[in-house]
Design a protein around this motif. Structure first.
Motif, PDB file in Angstrom:
ATOM      1  N   GLU A  25     -52.558 115.413  61.682  1.00 29.88           N
ATOM      2  CA  GLU A  25     -53.228 115.648  60.401  1.00 29.88           C
ATOM      3  C   GLU A  25     -54.506 114.829  60.272  1.00 29.88           C
ATOM      4  O   GLU A  25     -55.432 115.222  59.565  1.00 29.88           O
ATOM      5  N   LYS A  26     -54.554 113.674  60.921  1.00 29.10           N
ATOM      6  CA  LYS A  26     -55.768 112.852  60.876  1.00 29.10           C
ATOM      7  C   LYS A  26     -56.938 113.587  61.521  1.00 29.10           C
ATOM      8  O   LYS A  26     -58.089 113.418  61.122  1.00 29.10           O
ATOM      9  N   GLU A  27     -56.626 114.397  62.536  1.00 28.14           N
ATOM     10  CA  GLU A  27     -57.667 115.166  63.221  1.00 28.14           C
ATOM     11  C   GLU A  27     -57.966 116.472  62.488  1.00 28.14           C
ATOM     12  O   GLU A  27     -59.109 116.919  62.417  1.00 28.14           O
ATOM     13  N   ARG A  28     -56.907 117.080  61.904  1.00 25.15           N
ATOM     14  CA  ARG A  28     -57.087 118.360  61.220  1.00 25.15           C
ATOM     15  C   ARG A  28     -57.807 118.185  59.886  1.00 25.15           C
ATOM     16  O   ARG A  28     -58.631 119.008  59.500  1.00 25.15           O
ATOM     17  N   TRP A  29     -57.461 117.116  59.171  1.00 26.31           N
ATOM     18  CA  TRP A  29     -58.073 116.836  57.878  1.00 26.31           C
ATOM     19  C   TRP A  29     -58.536 115.376  57.843  1.00 26.31           C
ATOM     20  O   TRP A  29     -57.950 114.552  57.131  1.00 26.31           O
ATOM     21  N   PRO A  30     -59.579 115.003  58.598  1.00 28.04           N
ATOM     22  CA  PRO A  30     -60.014 113.597  58.649  1.00 28.04           C
ATOM     23  C   PRO A  30     -60.413 113.036  57.282  1.00 28.04           C
ATOM     24  O   PRO A  30     -60.249 111.840  57.025  1.00 28.04           O
ATOM     25  N   GLU A  31     -60.904 113.916  56.397  1.00 28.18           N
ATOM     26  CA  GLU A  31     -61.320 113.444  55.078  1.00 28.18           C
ATOM     27  C   GLU A  31     -60.132 113.039  54.206  1.00 28.18           C
ATOM     28  O   GLU A  31     -60.303 112.371  53.185  1.00 28.18           O
ATOM     29  N   TYR A  32     -58.912 113.448  54.598  1.00 28.86           N
ATOM     30  CA  TYR A  32     -57.701 113.071  53.864  1.00 28.86           C
ATOM     31  C   TYR A  32     -56.848 112.048  54.627  1.00 28.86           C
ATOM     32  O   TYR A  32     -55.735 111.733  54.214  1.00 28.86           O
ATOM     33  N   ALA A  33     -57.354 111.544  55.742  1.00 29.65           N
ATOM     34  CA  ALA A  33     -56.582 110.631  56.587  1.00 29.65           C
ATOM     35  C   ALA A  33     -56.165 109.366  55.848  1.00 29.65           C
ATOM     36  O   ALA A  33     -55.084 108.819  56.086  1.00 29.65           O
ATOM     37  N   SER A  34     -56.996 108.900  54.920  1.00 28.70           N
ATOM     38  CA  SER A  34     -56.679 107.655  54.202  1.00 28.70           C
ATOM     39  C   SER A  34     -55.438 107.783  53.331  1.00 28.70           C
ATOM     40  O   SER A  34     -54.822 106.779  52.961  1.00 28.70           O
ATOM     41  N   THR A  35     -55.045 109.023  52.987  1.00 26.80           N
ATOM     42  CA  THR A  35     -53.866 109.209  52.134  1.00 26.80           C
ATOM     43  C   THR A  35     -52.554 109.121  52.910  1.00 26.80           C
ATOM     44  O   THR A  35     -51.482 109.095  52.309  1.00 26.80           O
ATOM     45  N   LEU A  36     -52.630 109.081  54.247  1.00 28.07           N
ATOM     46  CA  LEU A  36     -51.419 108.992  55.069  1.00 28.07           C
ATOM     47  C   LEU A  36     -51.020 107.525  55.199  1.00 28.07           C
ATOM     48  O   LEU A  36     -51.143 106.908  56.261  1.00 28.07           O
ATOM     49  N   VAL A  37     -50.524 106.960  54.107  1.00 25.76           N
ATOM     50  CA  VAL A  37     -50.294 105.519  54.028  1.00 25.76           C
ATOM     51  C   VAL A  37     -49.106 105.049  54.859  1.00 25.76           C
ATOM     52  O   VAL A  37     -48.933 103.850  55.071  1.00 25.76           O
ATOM     53  N   GLY A  38     -48.262 105.959  55.340  1.00 29.14           N
ATOM     54  CA  GLY A  38     -47.123 105.551  56.158  1.00 29.14           C
ATOM     55  C   GLY A  38     -47.529 104.860  57.443  1.00 29.14           C
ATOM     56  O   GLY A  38     -46.741 104.107  58.030  1.00 29.14           O
ATOM     57  N   PHE A  39     -48.765 105.073  57.874  1.00 28.21           N
ATOM     58  CA  PHE A  39     -49.247 104.439  59.094  1.00 28.21           C
ATOM     59  C   PHE A  39     -49.520 102.949  58.894  1.00 28.21           C
ATOM     60  O   PHE A  39     -49.823 102.247  59.853  1.00 28.21           O
ATOM     61  N   ARG A  40     -49.409 102.461  57.655  1.00 28.08           N
ATOM     62  CA  ARG A  40     -49.648 101.036  57.401  1.00 28.08           C
ATOM     63  C   ARG A  40     -48.467 100.163  57.784  1.00 28.08           C
ATOM     64  O   ARG A  40     -48.601  98.949  57.878  1.00 28.08           O
ATOM     65  N   ASP A  41     -47.288 100.746  57.966  1.00 27.51           N
ATOM     66  CA  ASP A  41     -46.085  99.940  58.208  1.00 27.51           C
ATOM     67  C   ASP A  41     -46.230  99.088  59.463  1.00 27.51           C
ATOM     68  O   ASP A  41     -46.673  99.558  60.517  1.00 27.51           O
ATOM     69  N   SER A  42     -45.835  97.819  59.352  1.00 28.12           N
ATOM     70  CA  SER A  42     -45.914  96.890  60.476  1.00 28.12           C
ATOM     71  C   SER A  42     -44.846  97.211  61.512  1.00 28.12           C
ATOM     72  O   SER A  42     -43.855  97.895  61.227  1.00 28.12           O
ATOM     73  N   GLN A  43     -45.033  96.675  62.730  1.00 27.01           N
ATOM     74  CA  GLN A  43     -44.038  96.877  63.776  1.00 27.01           C
ATOM     75  C   GLN A  43     -42.716  96.229  63.389  1.00 27.01           C
ATOM     76  O   GLN A  43     -41.641  96.750  63.710  1.00 27.01           O
ATOM     77  N   ARG A  44     -42.781  95.116  62.675  1.00 28.34           N
ATOM     78  CA  ARG A  44     -41.551  94.449  62.215  1.00 28.34           C
ATOM     79  C   ARG A  44     -40.746  95.376  61.320  1.00 28.34           C
ATOM     80  O   ARG A  44     -39.514  95.481  61.464  1.00 28.34           O
ATOM     81  N   LYS A  45     -41.416  96.075  60.406  1.00 32.15           N
ATOM     82  CA  LYS A  45     -40.707  96.986  59.505  1.00 32.15           C
ATOM     83  C   LYS A  45     -40.118  98.162  60.277  1.00 32.15           C
ATOM     84  O   LYS A  45     -38.978  98.583  60.019  1.00 32.15           O
TER      85      LYS A  45
END
Length: 412
Positions: free
Chosen positions: A164-184
């Motif tokens: 989705e980051k490639e398909r809709w790059p202008e909406y990539a910032s809304t995919l907040v699940g990618f913020r999770d740390s490796q510890r989590k």
């Protein structure tokens, strides 16, 4: 059989579990953060707006069965309003959601020892992000570790949403699940490793667990229930007006919001879109522009959302990664048929073309085609809405709780 349940906030499905466990006489205790007694005299002294908000954190249980740990949860709700937003920052804030889950997990693990001395506890029932310490303590005491995964497995999410980051790059910032740390993420994997039985609410969630790299305990799919079905739904054919579409959910591309905006823009004046949902805590100029082109409502109470559902023709939920999607069952219970994707609980709840419609996730074309078909055949919407209500009547929340209780009895 006695089962201890733990969850920080006690959402709708957790409440159904607890009510069923209590009715069956198997609930040992419920461990949570904030639990309000609705009959407490202090509530009458507070402003009505405050007391109504607090009563939302009451539970349909004997309060002798509740173990609460409220401090961090209170701070999480109060400090941002006082300007201390860093206190609740993702993972790092001392009163963040992540810290609250971990704190309750440790507290529940400590409670197990003392509670088990009072009456033997056979199992613990825990939810994602709040189970590691409880499971470790439970295993030492010879208890079964039952795990509820309410959303798809994180590795599968990464695999599916990276595109989705490639398909809709202008909406990539809304995919907040990618913020999770490796510890989590490691903690999520450890919970799955320790679980001896895994419960999920959709076939899609079960499918995502195929991406887990180790050996898993048995997985059982038990879909959530429907709210009470509306009695007085009225319909009107959309022949001489735009088709009224409604979306309710987080304004993220995980929910397919970019596909929805694109499909509606392509269709033009034949549709009218209402969007209910809060923006992510990130900047997204493309989202800001799109919201100005439609009727956007940041927030509404649950009662008001049900009213909105009844006043629209079709509910659209094009999510790309969803453990279930409670808004699907809510809309169907109000007689509003749903267009959703094959990455939600839709395939478990909807017969395509009869009481709703299932489309391919991540396809603007499929979504647009389905909406256009309904514009040309508005009478099918009424038939599907009535069939959706009949489907909802067959599975109230009580049935979910009863099926889960029966499944646990078989497992233990």
């Amino acid at each position: 059989m006695k089962i201890a349940v733990t969850h920080p906030t006690g959402n709708r499905n957790v409440r159904a579990v607890m009510s069923s466990f209590q009715d069956a006489g198997v609930l040992a205790f419920f461990s949570t953060t904030l639990a309000i007694n609705p009959d407490h005299y202090l509530l009458k002294l507070l402003p009505e707006r405050v007391s109504k908000e607090l009563i939302r954190r009451s539970y349909p249980l004997s309060y002798g069965l509740i173990r609460s740990r409220p401090m961090l949860e209170v701070l999480r709700n109060v400090l941002p309003k006082l300007g201390f937003k860093n206190a609740v920052a993702h993972e790092t804030g001392f009163a963040s959601v992540d810290k609250i889950y971990e704190d309750l997990d440790k507290a529940t693990a400590a409670i197990l020892n003392s509670e088990n001395r009072k009456h033997k506890i056979d199992a613990v029932y825990c939810y994602e992000d709040g189970a590691v310490e409880t499971f470790i303590a439970a295993k030492k005491l010879g208890m079964e570790c039952l795990y509820d995964l309410p959303i798809g497995y994180w590795r599968s999410a990464r695999n599916l949403l990276t595109a989705e980051k490639e398909r809709w790059p202008e909406y990539a910032s809304t995919l907040v699940g990618f913020r999770d740390s490796q510890r989590k993420l490691d903690r999520k994997d450890e919970e799955l490793r320790l679980a001896e039985r895994i419960f999920v609410a959709s076939s899609f969630t079960a499918k995502t667990l195929n991406d887990y790299p180790g050996k898993l305990a048995p997985v059982e799919v038990i879909p959530y229930g429907f709210p009470p079905v509306v009695e007085d739904r009225e319909y009107s054919l959309a022949h001489n007006r735009p088709l009224k579409l409604l979306f309710v959910g987080g304004l993220s591309q995980r929910k397919g919001i970019a596909d929805l905006f694109a499909a509606v823009k392509n269709i033009g004046d034949s549709v009218e879109l209402t969007v209910v949902g809060m923006k992510m805590s990130v900047e997204c100029p493309a989202l800001d522009v799109a919201l100005k082109e439609h009727h956007w409502i940041p927030s509404r109470s649950h009662h008001e959302i049900l009213e909105l559902m009844r006043s629209h023709d079709v509910f659209v939920f094009p999510s790309l990664f969803e453990g279930f999607g409670l808004v699907i069952t809510e809309a169907m219970s109000q007689g509003t048929p749903v267009i959703t994707t094959d990455r939600t609980a839709g395939p478990d709840l909807i017969t395509h073309g009869k009481d709703g419609w299932i489309i391919e996730a991540g396809s603007t074309e499929a979504l647009q085609k389905q909406i256009e078909e309904l514009i040309t055949k508005p009478e099918t919407i009424i038939a599907a809405g009535k069939a959706a209500m009949e489907r909802a009547k067959q599975r109230p929340w009580e049935k979910y709780g009863q099926q889960l209780t029966a499944a646990i009895r078989r497992a233990i």
